[in-house]
Design a protein around this motif. Structure first.
Motif, PDB file in Angstrom:
ATOM      1  N   ASP A  83       0.830  -1.212   0.000  1.00 12.46           N
ATOM      2  CA  ASP A  83       0.000   0.000   0.000  1.00 12.46           C
ATOM      3  C   ASP A  83       0.862   1.258   0.000  1.00 12.46           C
ATOM      4  O   ASP A  83       0.424   2.314  -0.477  1.00 12.46           O
ATOM      5  N   GLU A  84       2.065   1.138   0.534  1.00 12.68           N
ATOM      6  CA  GLU A  84       2.994   2.273   0.563  1.00 12.68           C
ATOM      7  C   GLU A  84       3.840   2.352  -0.703  1.00 12.68           C
ATOM      8  O   GLU A  84       4.765   3.159  -0.794  1.00 12.68           O
ATOM      9  N   ASN A  85       3.525   1.503  -1.696  1.00  7.90           N
ATOM     10  CA  ASN A  85       4.209   1.493  -2.992  1.00  7.90           C
ATOM     11  C   ASN A  85       5.709   1.271  -2.836  1.00  7.90           C
ATOM     12  O   ASN A  85       6.535   1.993  -3.407  1.00  7.90           O
ATOM     13  N   LYS A  86       6.061   0.235  -2.072  1.00  5.81           N
ATOM     14  CA  LYS A  86       7.460  -0.049  -1.771  1.00  5.81           C
ATOM     15  C   LYS A  86       8.148  -0.909  -2.837  1.00  5.81           C
ATOM     16  O   LYS A  86       9.343  -1.178  -2.727  1.00  5.81           O
ATOM     17  N   ILE A  87       7.391  -1.357  -3.853  1.00  4.82           N
ATOM     18  CA  ILE A  87       7.999  -2.203  -4.878  1.00  4.82           C
ATOM     19  C   ILE A  87       8.143  -1.417  -6.179  1.00  4.82           C
ATOM     20  O   ILE A  87       7.143  -1.153  -6.875  1.00  4.82           O
ATOM     21  N   PRO A  88       9.358  -1.035  -6.537  1.00  5.99           N
ATOM     22  CA  PRO A  88       9.561  -0.322  -7.802  1.00  5.99           C
ATOM     23  C   PRO A  88       9.676  -1.299  -8.964  1.00  5.99           C
ATOM     24  O   PRO A  88      10.030  -2.467  -8.788  1.00  5.99           O
ATOM     25  N   LEU A  89       9.370  -0.838 -10.157  1.00 10.40           N
ATOM     26  CA  LEU A  89       9.627  -1.622 -11.349  1.00 10.40           C
ATOM     27  C   LEU A  89      11.106  -1.500 -11.713  1.00 10.40           C
ATOM     28  O   LEU A  89      11.767  -0.515 -11.377  1.00 10.40           O
ATOM     29  N   PHE A  90      11.630  -2.508 -12.390  1.00 10.64           N
ATOM     30  CA  PHE A  90      12.988  -2.407 -12.884  1.00 10.64           C
ATOM     31  C   PHE A  90      13.042  -1.370 -14.004  1.00 10.64           C
ATOM     32  O   PHE A  90      12.022  -1.102 -14.659  1.00 10.64           O
ATOM     33  N   PRO A  91      14.198  -0.762 -14.245  1.00 18.68           N
ATOM     34  CA  PRO A  91      14.304   0.280 -15.277  1.00 18.68           C
ATOM     35  C   PRO A  91      13.836  -0.202 -16.651  1.00 18.68           C
ATOM     36  O   PRO A  91      14.157  -1.309 -17.076  1.00 18.68           O
ATOM     37  N   GLY A  92      13.056   0.643 -17.310  1.00 19.06           N
ATOM     38  CA  GLY A  92      12.639   0.371 -18.677  1.00 19.06           C
ATOM     39  C   GLY A  92      11.467  -0.569 -18.842  1.00 19.06           C
ATOM     40  O   GLY A  92      11.068  -0.863 -19.977  1.00 19.06           O
ATOM     41  N   VAL A  93      10.884  -1.028 -17.732  1.00 20.71           N
ATOM     42  CA  VAL A  93       9.802  -2.019 -17.828  1.00 20.71           C
ATOM     43  C   VAL A  93       8.564  -1.443 -18.520  1.00 20.71           C
ATOM     44  O   VAL A  93       8.017  -2.050 -19.451  1.00 20.71           O
ATOM     45  N   ILE A  94       8.095  -0.283 -18.083  1.00 16.50           N
ATOM     46  CA  ILE A  94       6.874   0.281 -18.670  1.00 16.50           C
ATOM     47  C   ILE A  94       7.061   0.542 -20.160  1.00 16.50           C
ATOM     48  O   ILE A  94       6.194   0.198 -20.983  1.00 16.50           O
ATOM     49  N   GLU A  95       8.192   1.123 -20.537  1.00 14.32           N
ATOM     50  CA  GLU A  95       8.449   1.425 -21.943  1.00 14.32           C
ATOM     51  C   GLU A  95       8.460   0.153 -22.786  1.00 14.32           C
ATOM     52  O   GLU A  95       7.895   0.106 -23.891  1.00 14.32           O
ATOM     53  N   ALA A  96       9.091  -0.897 -22.261  1.00 17.56           N
ATOM     54  CA  ALA A  96       9.172  -2.168 -22.989  1.00 17.56           C
ATOM     55  C   ALA A  96       7.798  -2.804 -23.139  1.00 17.56           C
ATOM     56  O   ALA A  96       7.444  -3.307 -24.215  1.00 17.56           O
ATOM     57  N   LEU A  97       7.004  -2.788 -22.077  1.00 18.61           N
ATOM     58  CA  LEU A  97       5.665  -3.367 -22.138  1.00 18.61           C
ATOM     59  C   LEU A  97       4.784  -2.625 -23.134  1.00 18.61           C
ATOM     60  O   LEU A  97       4.004  -3.244 -23.885  1.00 18.61           O
ATOM     61  N   LYS A  98       4.890  -1.311 -23.166  1.00 19.44           N
ATOM     62  CA  LYS A  98       4.098  -0.521 -24.107  1.00 19.44           C
ATOM     63  C   LYS A  98       4.510  -0.808 -25.548  1.00 19.44           C
ATOM     64  O   LYS A  98       3.663  -0.887 -26.450  1.00 19.44           O
ATOM     65  N   GLU A  99       5.798  -0.962 -25.780  1.00 21.56           N
ATOM     66  CA  GLU A  99       6.288  -1.243 -27.130  1.00 21.56           C
ATOM     67  C   GLU A  99       5.783  -2.604 -27.615  1.00 21.56           C
ATOM     68  O   GLU A  99       5.373  -2.756 -28.777  1.00 21.56           O
ATOM     69  N   ILE A 100       5.811  -3.584 -26.746  1.00 18.73           N
ATOM     70  CA  ILE A 100       5.336  -4.923 -27.114  1.00 18.73           C
ATOM     71  C   ILE A 100       3.828  -4.914 -27.342  1.00 18.73           C
ATOM     72  O   ILE A 100       3.329  -5.527 -28.291  1.00 18.73           O
ATOM     73  N   LYS A 101       3.100  -4.193 -26.506  1.00 18.73           N
ATOM     74  CA  LYS A 101       1.646  -4.104 -26.669  1.00 18.73           C
ATOM     75  C   LYS A 101       1.305  -3.470 -28.012  1.00 18.73           C
ATOM     76  O   LYS A 101       0.332  -3.873 -28.672  1.00 18.73           O
ATOM     77  N   ALA A 102       2.096  -2.484 -28.427  1.00 17.09           N
ATOM     78  CA  ALA A 102       1.851  -1.797 -29.698  1.00 17.09           C
ATOM     79  C   ALA A 102       2.014  -2.724 -30.896  1.00 17.09           C
ATOM     80  O   ALA A 102       1.478  -2.454 -31.981  1.00 17.09           O
ATOM     81  N   LYS A 103       2.735  -3.814 -30.734  1.00 20.57           N
ATOM     82  CA  LYS A 103       2.917  -4.784 -31.814  1.00 20.57           C
ATOM     83  C   LYS A 103       1.683  -5.671 -31.987  1.00 20.57           C
ATOM     84  O   LYS A 103       1.589  -6.441 -32.951  1.00 20.57           O
ATOM     85  N   GLY A 104       0.751  -5.592 -31.049  1.00 14.74           N
ATOM     86  CA  GLY A 104      -0.431  -6.441 -31.102  1.00 14.74           C
ATOM     87  C   GLY A 104      -0.224  -7.802 -30.482  1.00 14.74           C
ATOM     88  O   GLY A 104      -1.060  -8.704 -30.633  1.00 14.74           O
ATOM     89  N   VAL A 105       0.880  -7.960 -29.751  1.00 17.24           N
ATOM     90  CA  VAL A 105       1.175  -9.219 -29.083  1.00 17.24           C
ATOM     91  C   VAL A 105       0.422  -9.278 -27.751  1.00 17.24           C
ATOM     92  O   VAL A 105       0.389  -8.293 -27.007  1.00 17.24           O
ATOM     93  N   ILE A 106      -0.173 -10.407 -27.459  1.00 14.20           N
ATOM     94  CA  ILE A 106      -0.846 -10.596 -26.170  1.00 14.20           C
ATOM     95  C   ILE A 106       0.193 -10.584 -25.060  1.00 14.20           C
ATOM     96  O   ILE A 106       1.256 -11.200 -25.174  1.00 14.20           O
ATOM     97  N   GLN A 107      -0.109  -9.867 -23.990  1.00 12.27           N
ATOM     98  CA  GLN A 107       0.780  -9.844 -22.826  1.00 12.27           C
ATOM     99  C   GLN A 107       0.006 -10.300 -21.591  1.00 12.27           C
ATOM    100  O   GLN A 107      -1.159  -9.947 -21.412  1.00 12.27           O
ATOM    101  N   GLY A 108       0.689 -11.075 -20.760  1.00 10.80           N
ATOM    102  CA  GLY A 108       0.023 -11.554 -19.562  1.00 10.80           C
ATOM    103  C   GLY A 108       0.979 -11.735 -18.406  1.00 10.80           C
ATOM    104  O   GLY A 108       2.196 -11.780 -18.577  1.00 10.80           O
ATOM    105  N   ILE A 109       0.407 -11.836 -17.236  1.00  2.00           N
ATOM    106  CA  ILE A 109       1.152 -12.118 -16.009  1.00  2.00           C
ATOM    107  C   ILE A 109       0.841 -13.546 -15.580  1.00  2.00           C
ATOM    108  O   ILE A 109      -0.327 -13.956 -15.543  1.00  2.00           O
TER     109      ILE A 109
END
Length: 222
Positions: A83-109
């Motif tokens: 709740d205190e947002n103590k877990i950061p993403l690794f560098p470049g994660v959001i940018e990479a995920l957005k780029e892959i999503k733009a390709k039309g590739v399904i992304q999942g967790i």
């Protein structure tokens, strides 16, 4: 099928793969043992062996009542830090995920985390809406290293050719899950786990940055 792309879907582990959550996980384990027993005698290396597995597996050495006490203490400590947002993403994660999503590739967790824990962090870090499918602890009868979580993700994505799926992870349970399901696997070199056993299993790719996944999808040599 996207004939010009190597994969139709990329599924990701979260802890240690997209999110730098190991410090929070270890602190939660230590805090739980201290709360229940008055001290924590287990080592960080011991706890790391259970990363990627359902949380309760870490407490299996104890009787059921003690397991539940430890689990409750862990969740209380862990959720407060989430709740205190103590877990950061690794560098470049959001940018990479957005780029892959733009390709039309399904992304999942595909994670052994509980959905409540993942959702808090995913929404606070802004990645929640980048995924088409989310498989968490409880979505399948069996969990990593069993193949079921990846098979369920493929089913929900309407993919029947598992070689058109790339799973990205940092732990031994992740590569075992991929091997058992018959998907390809990309190992993240920023993993804080013991790497020898993972590399011995010969991951299909070893990446130094998440943006390299785009090159893999485009079938471009790294």
């Amino acid at each position: 099928m996207k004939k010009n792309l190597k994969y139709d879907a990329v599924f990701y582990d979260f802890d240690g793969t997209l999110g730098d959550s190991l410090p929070v996980i270890l602190k939660s384990f230590k805090g739980a043992y201290t709360e229940v027993f008055g001290e924590c005698t287990r080592t960080e290396e011991d706890f790391k062996k259970f990363i990627g597995l359902p949380l309760i597996e870490t407490f299996r050495a104890h009787d059921e009542e003690t397991q539940q006490k430890l689990l409750n203490a862990y969740l209380k400590i862990n959720h407060k830090m989430l709740d205190e947002n103590k877990i950061p993403l690794f560098p470049g994660v959001i940018e990479a995920l957005k780029e892959i999503k733009a390709k039309g590739v399904i992304q999942g967790i595909v994670t052994s985390k509980r959905i409540e824990a993942f959702e808090v962090t995913a929404k606070l870090t802004g990645i929640w809406d980048l995924f088409d499918v989310i498989i968490c602890n409880g979505d399948t009868r069996y969990h990593k290293p069993n193949a079921d979580p990846l098979i369920e993700a493929a089913k929900r994505s309407n993919i029947t050719d598992y070689k058109r799926i790339l799973y990205v992870g940092d732990a031994l349970a992740d590569i075992c899950c991929a091997k058992n399901a018959g998907t390809d696997f990309a190992f993240v070199n920023w993993s804080q786990m013991q790497k020898d056993d993972i590399l011995f299993m010969k991951p299909d790719y070893c990446i130094n940055q998440l943006k390299e996944i785009s090159c893999i999808i485009d079938n471009i040599e790294l």
